[in-house]
Design a protein around this motif. Structure first.
Motif, PDB file in Angstrom:
ATOM      1  N   MET A   1       0.822  -1.204   0.000  1.00  0.00           N
ATOM      2  CA  MET A   1       0.000   0.000   0.000  1.00  0.00           C
ATOM      3  C   MET A   1       0.861   1.262   0.000  1.00  0.00           C
ATOM      4  SD  MET A   1      -3.291   1.141   0.595  1.00  0.00           S
ATOM      5  CE  MET A   1      -3.968   2.679   1.096  1.00  0.00           C
ATOM      6  N   VAL A   2       1.897   1.267   0.846  1.00  0.00           N
ATOM      7  CA  VAL A   2       2.738   2.468   0.930  1.00  0.00           C
ATOM      8  C   VAL A   2       3.410   2.743  -0.409  1.00  0.00           C
ATOM      9  CG1 VAL A   2       4.781   3.470   2.011  1.00  0.00           C
ATOM     10  CG2 VAL A   2       3.096   2.311   3.411  1.00  0.00           C
ATOM     11  N   GLY A   3       3.846   1.679  -1.091  1.00  0.00           N
ATOM     12  CA  GLY A   3       4.479   1.858  -2.386  1.00  0.00           C
ATOM     13  C   GLY A   3       3.572   2.559  -3.368  1.00  0.00           C
ATOM     14  N   ASN A   4       2.294   2.186  -3.385  1.00  0.00           N
ATOM     15  CA  ASN A   4       1.333   2.836  -4.274  1.00  0.00           C
ATOM     16  C   ASN A   4       1.145   4.299  -3.894  1.00  0.00           C
ATOM     17  OD1 ASN A   4       0.953   0.452  -5.647  1.00  0.00           O
ATOM     18  ND2 ASN A   4      -0.902  -0.089  -4.550  1.00  0.00           N
ATOM     19  N   LEU A   5       1.131   4.583  -2.609  1.00  0.00           N
ATOM     20  CA  LEU A   5       0.968   5.967  -2.169  1.00  0.00           C
ATOM     21  C   LEU A   5       2.162   6.812  -2.604  1.00  0.00           C
ATOM     22  CD1 LEU A   5      -0.463   5.604   1.451  1.00  0.00           C
ATOM     23  CD2 LEU A   5      -1.665   6.438  -0.581  1.00  0.00           C
ATOM     24  N   LEU A   6       3.342   6.247  -2.516  1.00  0.00           N
ATOM     25  CA  LEU A   6       4.545   7.015  -2.855  1.00  0.00           C
ATOM     26  C   LEU A   6       4.594   7.372  -4.335  1.00  0.00           C
ATOM     27  CD1 LEU A   6       7.211   5.293  -0.610  1.00  0.00           C
ATOM     28  CD2 LEU A   6       6.050   7.470  -0.235  1.00  0.00           C
ATOM     29  N   GLU A   7       3.872   6.651  -5.173  1.00  0.00           N
ATOM     30  CA  GLU A   7       3.810   7.000  -6.593  1.00  0.00           C
ATOM     31  C   GLU A   7       3.128   8.349  -6.810  1.00  0.00           C
ATOM     32  OE1 GLU A   7       1.891   3.747  -8.551  1.00  0.00           O
ATOM     33  OE2 GLU A   7       3.540   2.364  -8.114  1.00  0.00           O
ATOM     34  N   ARG A   8       2.389   8.815  -5.821  1.00  0.00           N
ATOM     35  CA  ARG A   8       1.708  10.105  -5.918  1.00  0.00           C
ATOM     36  C   ARG A   8       2.661  11.279  -5.712  1.00  0.00           C
ATOM     37  NH1 ARG A   8      -3.835  10.202  -5.195  1.00  0.00           N
ATOM     38  NH2 ARG A   8      -4.781   8.145  -5.161  1.00  0.00           N
ATOM     39  N   ILE A   9       3.837  11.006  -5.177  1.00  0.00           N
ATOM     40  CA  ILE A   9       4.813  12.056  -4.906  1.00  0.00           C
ATOM     41  C   ILE A   9       5.772  12.137  -6.088  1.00  0.00           C
ATOM     42  CG2 ILE A   9       6.585  12.888  -3.322  1.00  0.00           C
ATOM     43  CD1 ILE A   9       3.704  12.705  -2.132  1.00  0.00           C
ATOM     44  N   THR A  10       5.868  13.329  -6.661  1.00  0.00           N
ATOM     45  CA  THR A  10       6.728  13.534  -7.825  1.00  0.00           C
ATOM     46  C   THR A  10       7.777  14.586  -7.511  1.00  0.00           C
ATOM     47  OG1 THR A  10       5.162  15.165  -8.711  1.00  0.00           O
ATOM     48  CG2 THR A  10       4.916  12.896  -9.468  1.00  0.00           C
ATOM     49  N   ILE A  11       8.918  14.423  -8.157  1.00  0.00           N
ATOM     50  CA  ILE A  11      10.004  15.393  -8.005  1.00  0.00           C
ATOM     51  C   ILE A  11      10.456  15.794  -9.397  1.00  0.00           C
ATOM     52  CG2 ILE A  11      12.328  15.807  -7.136  1.00  0.00           C
ATOM     53  CD1 ILE A  11      11.712  13.700  -4.965  1.00  0.00           C
ATOM     54  N   ASN A  12      10.334  17.084  -9.668  1.00  0.00           N
ATOM     55  CA  ASN A  12      10.719  17.626 -10.962  1.00  0.00           C
ATOM     56  C   ASN A  12      11.641  18.816 -10.684  1.00  0.00           C
ATOM     57  OD1 ASN A  12      10.928  19.008 -13.378  1.00  0.00           O
ATOM     58  ND2 ASN A  12       8.754  18.895 -13.861  1.00  0.00           N
ATOM     59  N   PRO A  13      12.895  18.737 -11.118  1.00  0.00           N
ATOM     60  CA  PRO A  13      13.833  19.833 -10.840  1.00  0.00           C
ATOM     61  C   PRO A  13      13.359  21.194 -11.356  1.00  0.00           C
ATOM     62  CG  PRO A  13      14.989  17.935 -11.730  1.00  0.00           C
ATOM     63  CD  PRO A  13      13.527  17.645 -11.841  1.00  0.00           C
ATOM     64  N   ALA A  14      12.483  21.202 -12.352  1.00  0.00           N
ATOM     65  CA  ALA A  14      12.001  22.461 -12.929  1.00  0.00           C
ATOM     66  C   ALA A  14      10.733  22.975 -12.246  1.00  0.00           C
ATOM     67  CB  ALA A  14      11.732  22.270 -14.421  1.00  0.00           C
ATOM     68  N   GLN A  15      10.287  22.270 -11.214  1.00  0.00           N
ATOM     69  CA  GLN A  15       9.039  22.664 -10.540  1.00  0.00           C
ATOM     70  C   GLN A  15       9.279  22.781  -9.039  1.00  0.00           C
ATOM     71  OE1 GLN A  15       5.954  19.784 -11.088  1.00  0.00           O
ATOM     72  NE2 GLN A  15       4.411  21.027 -10.131  1.00  0.00           N
ATOM     73  N   CYS A  16       8.878  23.882  -8.478  1.00  0.00           N
ATOM     74  CA  CYS A  16       8.983  24.126  -7.029  1.00  0.00           C
ATOM     75  C   CYS A  16      10.400  23.883  -6.509  1.00  0.00           C
ATOM     76  CB  CYS A  16       7.970  23.282  -6.265  1.00  0.00           C
ATOM     77  SG  CYS A  16       6.261  23.737  -6.591  1.00  0.00           S
ATOM     78  N   GLY A  17      11.382  24.248  -7.304  1.00  0.00           N
ATOM     79  CA  GLY A  17      12.766  24.092  -6.871  1.00  0.00           C
ATOM     80  C   GLY A  17      13.192  22.655  -6.643  1.00  0.00           C
ATOM     81  N   GLY A  18      12.510  21.712  -7.284  1.00  0.00           N
ATOM     82  CA  GLY A  18      12.851  20.313  -7.124  1.00  0.00           C
ATOM     83  C   GLY A  18      12.311  19.679  -5.856  1.00  0.00           C
ATOM     84  N   ARG A  19      11.477  20.418  -5.140  1.00  0.00           N
ATOM     85  CA  ARG A  19      10.896  19.862  -3.916  1.00  0.00           C
ATOM     86  C   ARG A  19       9.812  18.849  -4.269  1.00  0.00           C
ATOM     87  NH1 ARG A  19      11.586  25.322  -2.976  1.00  0.00           N
ATOM     88  NH2 ARG A  19      13.083  25.786  -1.337  1.00  0.00           N
ATOM     89  N   PRO A  20       9.608  17.852  -3.412  1.00  0.00           N
ATOM     90  CA  PRO A  20       8.584  16.841  -3.671  1.00  0.00           C
ATOM     91  C   PRO A  20       7.191  17.472  -3.699  1.00  0.00           C
ATOM     92  CG  PRO A  20       9.966  16.217  -1.802  1.00  0.00           C
ATOM     93  CD  PRO A  20      10.360  17.591  -2.191  1.00  0.00           C
ATOM     94  N   CYS A  21       6.423  17.118  -4.722  1.00  0.00           N
ATOM     95  CA  CYS A  21       5.072  17.638  -4.912  1.00  0.00           C
ATOM     96  C   CYS A  21       4.083  16.482  -5.054  1.00  0.00           C
ATOM     97  CB  CYS A  21       5.012  18.510  -6.170  1.00  0.00           C
ATOM     98  SG  CYS A  21       5.981  20.021  -6.035  1.00  0.00           S
ATOM     99  N   ILE A  22       2.824  16.826  -5.073  1.00  0.00           N
ATOM    100  CA  ILE A  22       1.769  15.837  -5.212  1.00  0.00           C
ATOM    101  C   ILE A  22       1.348  15.743  -6.673  1.00  0.00           C
ATOM    102  CG2 ILE A  22      -0.579  15.213  -4.554  1.00  0.00           C
ATOM    103  CD1 ILE A  22      -0.080  16.798  -1.956  1.00  0.00           C
ATOM    104  N   ARG A  23       1.483  14.571  -7.235  1.00  0.00           N
ATOM    105  CA  ARG A  23       1.011  14.238  -8.578  1.00  0.00           C
ATOM    106  C   ARG A  23       1.330  15.297  -9.637  1.00  0.00           C
ATOM    107  NH1 ARG A  23      -4.378  14.116  -8.753  1.00  0.00           N
ATOM    108  NH2 ARG A  23      -4.768  14.865  -6.674  1.00  0.00           N
ATOM    109  N   GLY A  24       2.521  15.854  -9.594  1.00  0.00           N
ATOM    110  CA  GLY A  24       2.935  16.811 -10.605  1.00  0.00           C
ATOM    111  C   GLY A  24       2.336  18.197 -10.459  1.00  0.00           C
ATOM    112  N   MET A  25       1.513  18.393  -9.433  1.00  0.00           N
ATOM    113  CA  MET A  25       0.948  19.719  -9.186  1.00  0.00           C
ATOM    114  C   MET A  25       1.959  20.560  -8.415  1.00  0.00           C
ATOM    115  SD  MET A  25      -3.013  18.872  -8.180  1.00  0.00           S
ATOM    116  CE  MET A  25      -2.701  17.553  -7.030  1.00  0.00           C
ATOM    117  N   ARG A  26       1.686  21.819  -8.280  1.00  0.00           N
ATOM    118  CA  ARG A  26       2.562  22.702  -7.516  1.00  0.00           C
ATOM    119  C   ARG A  26       2.140  22.765  -6.049  1.00  0.00           C
ATOM    120  NH1 ARG A  26       6.138  25.414 -10.456  1.00  0.00           N
ATOM    121  NH2 ARG A  26       5.865  25.426 -12.707  1.00  0.00           N
TER     122      ARG A  26
END
Length: 78
Positions: A1-26
């Motif tokens: 279950m936790v593994g599936n939840l962690l898929e919701r957390i995205t990290i994009n260096p070009a978004q929010c300074g590379g901080r972890p975000c929810i599903r690609g949102m800001r």
């Protein structure tokens, strides 16, 4: 279950300074954690503060924070 939840957390260096975000949102993981730390319930967060996220997103933020804080601490002998 936790593994599936962690898929919701995205990290994009070009978004929010590379901080972890929810599903690609800001919406950063820390935004959700700050709201929880200030006493808001998960239900209040998704219904009043951040209506673009779900309760599973809140759980994902908690799982992510727990995973990142659960690291070994090396102690040196005195």
């Amino acid at each position: 279950m936790v593994g599936n939840l962690l898929e919701r957390i995205t990290i994009n260096p070009a978004q929010c300074g590379g901080r972890p975000c929810i599903r690609g949102m800001r919406i950063r993981v820390t935004d959700v954690l700050d709201l929880l730390a200030n006493g808001l319930s998960p239900e209040a967060i998704v219904s009043e503060e951040l209506p673009d996220i779900t309760l599973d997103d809140v759980r994902a933020c908690l799982a992510y924070a727990s995973l990142k804080l659960n690291h070994p601490v090396l102690a040196t002998a005195a």
